[in-house]
Design a protein around this motif. Structure first.
Motif, PDB file in Angstrom:
ATOM      1  N   SER A 148     175.310   0.116  55.791  1.00  0.00           N
ATOM      2  CA  SER A 148     175.513  -0.001  54.356  1.00  0.00           C
ATOM      3  C   SER A 148     176.569  -1.076  54.105  1.00  0.00           C
ATOM      4  O   SER A 148     177.307  -1.464  55.014  1.00  0.00           O
ATOM      5  CB  SER A 148     175.983   1.334  53.775  1.00  0.00           C
ATOM      6  OG  SER A 148     177.310   1.606  54.197  1.00  0.00           O
ATOM      7  N   ASP A 199     171.937   9.358  63.343  1.00  0.00           N
ATOM      8  CA  ASP A 199     170.597   8.940  62.918  1.00  0.00           C
ATOM      9  C   ASP A 199     169.521   9.943  63.329  1.00  0.00           C
ATOM     10  O   ASP A 199     168.512  10.086  62.643  1.00  0.00           O
ATOM     11  CB  ASP A 199     170.262   7.554  63.464  1.00  0.00           C
ATOM     12  CG  ASP A 199     171.071   6.455  62.789  1.00  0.00           C
ATOM     13  OD1 ASP A 199     171.664   6.710  61.718  1.00  0.00           O
ATOM     14  OD2 ASP A 199     171.121   5.338  63.349  1.00  0.00           O
ATOM     15  N   ASP A 235     169.713  12.424  60.534  1.00  0.00           N
ATOM     16  CA  ASP A 235     169.395  11.832  59.229  1.00  0.00           C
ATOM     17  C   ASP A 235     167.925  11.417  59.215  1.00  0.00           C
ATOM     18  O   ASP A 235     167.583  10.246  59.294  1.00  0.00           O
ATOM     19  CB  ASP A 235     170.320  10.641  58.964  1.00  0.00           C
ATOM     20  CG  ASP A 235     170.083   9.995  57.607  1.00  0.00           C
ATOM     21  OD1 ASP A 235     169.430  10.619  56.743  1.00  0.00           O
ATOM     22  OD2 ASP A 235     170.543   8.855  57.426  1.00  0.00           O
ATOM     23  N   ASP A 244     165.549  11.301  56.907  1.00  0.00           N
ATOM     24  CA  ASP A 244     164.996  10.444  55.857  1.00  0.00           C
ATOM     25  C   ASP A 244     165.755   9.116  55.719  1.00  0.00           C
ATOM     26  O   ASP A 244     165.461   8.314  54.842  1.00  0.00           O
ATOM     27  CB  ASP A 244     164.932  11.169  54.514  1.00  0.00           C
ATOM     28  CG  ASP A 244     166.304  11.585  53.993  1.00  0.00           C
ATOM     29  OD1 ASP A 244     167.336  11.210  54.585  1.00  0.00           O
ATOM     30  OD2 ASP A 244     166.341  12.302  52.974  1.00  0.00           O
ATOM     31  N   LYS A 245     166.717   8.891  56.615  1.00  0.00           N
ATOM     32  CA  LYS A 245     167.464   7.617  56.702  1.00  0.00           C
ATOM     33  C   LYS A 245     168.147   7.230  55.387  1.00  0.00           C
ATOM     34  O   LYS A 245     168.245   6.060  55.051  1.00  0.00           O
ATOM     35  CB  LYS A 245     166.553   6.469  57.175  1.00  0.00           C
ATOM     36  CG  LYS A 245     165.832   6.753  58.472  1.00  0.00           C
ATOM     37  CD  LYS A 245     166.787   7.029  59.610  1.00  0.00           C
ATOM     38  CE  LYS A 245     166.066   7.343  60.900  1.00  0.00           C
ATOM     39  NZ  LYS A 245     166.751   8.300  61.728  1.00  0.00           N
ATOM     40  N   ASN A 246     168.689   8.233  54.695  1.00  0.00           N
ATOM     41  CA  ASN A 246     169.397   7.952  53.448  1.00  0.00           C
ATOM     42  C   ASN A 246     170.914   7.936  53.637  1.00  0.00           C
ATOM     43  O   ASN A 246     171.665   7.835  52.675  1.00  0.00           O
ATOM     44  CB  ASN A 246     169.006   8.949  52.350  1.00  0.00           C
ATOM     45  CG  ASN A 246     169.512  10.354  52.620  1.00  0.00           C
ATOM     46  OD1 ASN A 246     169.953  10.685  53.727  1.00  0.00           O
ATOM     47  ND2 ASN A 246     169.428  11.206  51.612  1.00  0.00           N
ATOM     48  N   SER A 303     171.281  16.470  55.385  1.00  0.00           N
ATOM     49  CA  SER A 303     171.154  17.608  54.474  1.00  0.00           C
ATOM     50  C   SER A 303     171.021  18.895  55.285  1.00  0.00           C
ATOM     51  O   SER A 303     170.795  18.872  56.495  1.00  0.00           O
ATOM     52  CB  SER A 303     169.916  17.440  53.589  1.00  0.00           C
ATOM     53  OG  SER A 303     168.740  17.555  54.386  1.00  0.00           O
ATOM     54  N   GLU A 328     167.594  18.926  56.899  1.00  0.00           N
ATOM     55  CA  GLU A 328     167.496  18.039  58.065  1.00  0.00           C
ATOM     56  C   GLU A 328     168.183  18.660  59.274  1.00  0.00           C
ATOM     57  O   GLU A 328     167.650  18.629  60.386  1.00  0.00           O
ATOM     58  CB  GLU A 328     168.120  16.668  57.756  1.00  0.00           C
ATOM     59  CG  GLU A 328     167.290  15.825  56.811  1.00  0.00           C
ATOM     60  CD  GLU A 328     168.004  14.576  56.339  1.00  0.00           C
ATOM     61  OE1 GLU A 328     167.343  13.531  56.269  1.00  0.00           O
ATOM     62  OE2 GLU A 328     169.219  14.638  56.035  1.00  0.00           O
ATOM     63  N   SER A 339     176.039  17.486  51.577  1.00  0.00           N
ATOM     64  CA  SER A 339     175.485  16.798  52.743  1.00  0.00           C
ATOM     65  C   SER A 339     176.627  16.247  53.585  1.00  0.00           C
ATOM     66  O   SER A 339     177.769  16.194  53.138  1.00  0.00           O
ATOM     67  CB  SER A 339     174.584  15.632  52.308  1.00  0.00           C
ATOM     68  OG  SER A 339     173.493  16.098  51.555  1.00  0.00           O
ATOM     69  N   ASN A 394     177.935  12.869  55.399  1.00  0.00           N
ATOM     70  CA  ASN A 394     177.769  11.432  55.567  1.00  0.00           C
ATOM     71  C   ASN A 394     178.317  11.026  56.941  1.00  0.00           C
ATOM     72  O   ASN A 394     178.863  11.861  57.672  1.00  0.00           O
ATOM     73  CB  ASN A 394     178.421  10.645  54.422  1.00  0.00           C
ATOM     74  CG  ASN A 394     179.915  10.861  54.334  1.00  0.00           C
ATOM     75  OD1 ASN A 394     180.607  11.041  55.332  1.00  0.00           O
ATOM     76  ND2 ASN A 394     180.438  10.855  53.113  1.00  0.00           N
TER      77      ASN A 394
END
Length: 164
Positions: free
Chosen positions: A50, A96, A99, A101-103, A107, A110, A141, A143
């Motif tokens: 990001s 990864d 994660d 859904d790769k957002n 969650s 997940e 969630s 991060n």
């Protein structure tokens, strides 16, 4: 005839090799690597970061705080411990994995899905409790920064052993 494999020598990067690698990052050839150039190279290498992650990386490397990575800063980065780089990459890979859904967030669903795939039978409620225990920003969630803190805390407690 059997031969004993020779050990691989430690990688030693000479100045010319370092300059060539630096030049590959420095797309506009201005003698410095910008955050955009860093993002483009990382993207080419298959890493998706990001803008915030890129800025943090740049801040860590940019010792003179001019907003760019010059050759000496790049050289220092290349001399940094390969163990640290490997550990950071492994941590990102672990994140990864969860994660799905790769957002950029893990969650409850997940976490539940991956843990069950790994053979760890956990209820959704158990997963929600795990998420809540490390969710410092309260968004429900985890991060990457929260994941790093959780893993660092876990490693620190494992290093201390079971002392009373």
């Amino acid at each position: 005839m059997s031969t004993t494999p020779t050990p691989k020598p430690s990688p030693v990067v000479n100045h010319d090799e370092l300059q060539k690698v630096f030049n590959q990052f420095d797309a506009n050839k201005d003698g410095k690597i910008s955050v955009t150039e860093l993002r483009d190279v990382l993207k080419t290498m298959g890493s998706s970061c990001s803008e915030d992650e890129l800025k943090r990386v740049l801040e860590d490397i940019d010792t003179d705080r001019d907003g760019f990575i010059d050759l000496s800063e790049f050289s220092a980065l290349c001399r940094s411990s390969s163990d640290e780089v490997t550990a950071a990459l492994e941590l990102r890979d672990a994140f990864d994995l969860y994660d799905q859904d790769k957002n950029g967030l893990i969650s409850t669903n997940e976490l539940h899905l991956v843990l069950n795939r790994l053979g760890m039978k956990c209820s959704v409620d158990d997963c929600a409790k795990m998420i809540k225990s490390v969710d410092s920003d309260g968004d429900g969630s985890v991060n990457f920064e929260e994941f790093q803190k959780m893993m660092s805390a876990s490693l620190m407690s494992n290093d201390k052993g079971s002392k009373p």
